[in-house]
Design a protein around this motif. Sequence first.
Motif, short mmCIF file in Angstrom:
data_model
loop_
_atom_site.label_atom_id
_atom_site.label_comp_id
_atom_site.label_asym_id
_atom_site.label_seq_id
_atom_site.Cartn_x
_atom_site.Cartn_y
_atom_site.Cartn_z
N GLN A 164 -2.36 -32.90 -33.71
CA GLN A 164 -2.43 -33.89 -32.76
C GLN A 164 -0.85 -34.41 -32.63
OE1 GLN A 164 -5.19 -35.07 -31.19
NE2 GLN A 164 -3.92 -36.10 -29.53
N THR A 165 -0.44 -34.30 -31.41
CA THR A 165 1.05 -34.72 -31.01
C THR A 165 0.94 -35.98 -30.10
OG1 THR A 165 1.20 -33.63 -29.00
CG2 THR A 165 1.66 -32.45 -30.88
N ALA A 166 2.17 -36.64 -30.12
CA ALA A 166 2.06 -37.86 -29.19
C ALA A 166 1.74 -37.47 -27.77
CB ALA A 166 3.75 -38.32 -29.25
N LYS A 167 1.97 -36.24 -27.38
CA LYS A 167 1.65 -36.30 -25.99
C LYS A 167 0.17 -35.52 -25.78
CE LYS A 167 6.53 -34.80 -24.69
NZ LYS A 167 7.29 -33.86 -24.09
N GLY A 168 -0.48 -35.09 -26.64
CA GLY A 168 -1.50 -34.53 -26.52
C GLY A 168 -1.91 -33.44 -27.78
N ILE A 169 -3.09 -32.85 -27.35
CA ILE A 169 -3.41 -31.55 -28.22
C ILE A 169 -3.03 -30.41 -27.86
CG2 ILE A 169 -5.67 -31.71 -27.56
CD1 ILE A 169 -6.79 -31.24 -30.42
N PRO A 170 -2.46 -29.43 -28.64
CA PRO A 170 -2.19 -27.98 -28.32
C PRO A 170 -3.58 -26.99 -28.36
CG PRO A 170 -1.55 -28.59 -30.56
CD PRO A 170 -1.95 -29.84 -30.15
N ILE A 171 -3.46 -26.50 -27.17
CA ILE A 171 -4.74 -25.52 -26.91
C ILE A 171 -4.02 -24.09 -26.77
CG2 ILE A 171 -6.79 -24.99 -25.64
CD1 ILE A 171 -7.01 -27.33 -27.44
N TYR A 172 -4.60 -23.31 -27.18
CA TYR A 172 -3.83 -21.68 -27.12
C TYR A 172 -4.80 -21.05 -26.09
CZ TYR A 172 -1.16 -23.01 -31.10
OH TYR A 172 -0.43 -23.69 -32.00
N THR A 173 -4.14 -20.24 -25.05
CA THR A 173 -4.70 -19.68 -24.08
C THR A 173 -4.55 -18.07 -24.06
OG1 THR A 173 -3.12 -20.09 -22.47
CG2 THR A 173 -5.12 -21.65 -22.42
N TYR A 174 -5.71 -17.27 -24.04
CA TYR A 174 -5.49 -15.80 -24.10
C TYR A 174 -6.10 -15.32 -23.03
CZ TYR A 174 -3.66 -16.93 -28.75
OH TYR A 174 -3.11 -17.50 -29.92
N GLN A 175 -5.57 -14.12 -22.37
CA GLN A 175 -6.15 -13.30 -21.41
C GLN A 175 -7.08 -12.12 -22.11
OE1 GLN A 175 -6.34 -13.48 -18.01
NE2 GLN A 175 -7.99 -11.96 -18.20
#
Length: 491
Positions: free
Chosen positions: A434-445
């Motif tokens: 969790q970061t101050a701005k939000g949560i990182p989500i990884y996207t893949y084709q």
Amino acid sequence: MRTNETFEHEIDGKPMRLIVIGGQSMELPTYLLQGEKAQGYVYKDGALKSWFWKGLTVVDGKRCLYFDPLDIFAFEQIASTKRDRALHLVRDLAKALMLLPSSFLDLSSGILPLWRIWGVEDGSLLILPQDVADLFASCADEQMRFFHIGAWVHHGIHAPFSLIDQLTSFLYFAATGFPPFADKNTREDAFRPLPLNLCPVNLDKATTAFIDKTLSLSLTKMRDFTGNQESQKALSHFLEQTERLEWNLPNLEHAKKREDLYEVGACASFLDAQKKRAKRKIFWRKKGWIVITVAVSVFAIAYFTTSRIRIALTPPYTAGMSPITLIEEFYAGQNALDLQKMEASLAKKTKNPASMEVTNLFVTRQTRQAYEGINTQIDPNRWISEGKPAILEGTFLYGVADISVRAINENTYLATGVLYTPYSYQDESETLEQTAKGIPIYTYQLEQQFTIEMGKRGWYEITDISSVGVQSLGKIVVPTYSRTEGSAQSR
């Protein structure tokens, strides 16, 4: 060379053979130097002869053990300068071990430390007593001790099978240049060695098959093979199995290195996959007993449930669906973390490449829901349809969106979509944070190829799923809100 150095030297005017134990400043355990010297044995042509070491001395700043002249060589040279004789030497070792007293072998660890075994140029073998091996162990560094002892230990095997396993490991070592179970990833991966048949060693096929099969036997097969015999007596089976094997490998100046196999495609694929399996195992071992207990339960339920579904006579709910609909239902199951739904249309023995990932995320979701009362997983299709709003802290996106399926030929279909996941597939060290701005989500084709055929019972089944490509589309940061913020908004 990873074995103690040996050389000839005169002591009190008499020629002697010396083996280096360590540096002159090395302090030796006094209890190993007291009392009568234990005897070793020299084996040749089916007979044992007693052997004794003379004493200890210091030569050129090195503390050495010495004894009457004997033209010995380190047994580890079966992987280099004695490689062409490896099978003969290992079989002779088996014959010698069967004749030795069990008290002499001292197989407390289940194996015979490598530095107790020395070859002799006249064709015989020298087997040192345990007290000499203890001297070596007390003066060696951790890496040396591991090579001579730990690298040959195969945990979880049937005790009477241990010497057969070690001697087979010696043959593997002679062929490849490294012990089969020495690498930490191999040990983490249920002691699954790199198959010899993938390595470019050009060994006789029957011999290669024997080594691979013996090192990968199940516990039940080991019991069937040796029963409750003593491990020494069980070596008779090893001698029977290896009597007609051929050994056609040439000598080498230096043993081969495991690192070189990364240049061989088949080996590199296996080693990379094993590294990932080992990392996952370490990761889950650190999750704690609660999650592990839940995971084991879910794995067991998933295994038995899916097995029964596959063999059930009643049609799956996907019976009658078209091939494209089958594929869409497969992804619908993935987005719901529903392994049963994903695999409803899979033909028998068809592997689901997302099975492990979906099960792990399902365990995480169910555990958090049980303990915290929140559903941590959000289907990205729902999130997109709702305008990509902020999500609750501690939750994450997982699933495939924008799915498109097209036919390549009569039985083959290509599915494309965008995979949203909280984990990076390119850097496994990155975790959900969790970061101050939000949560990182990884996207893949995501591109996956499906083979769909009409089954014997009259409906389409998925017979193969293969990955065509997974291309990173980047990392997005999804805004989050706390529970308190959510409550305030609802008021």
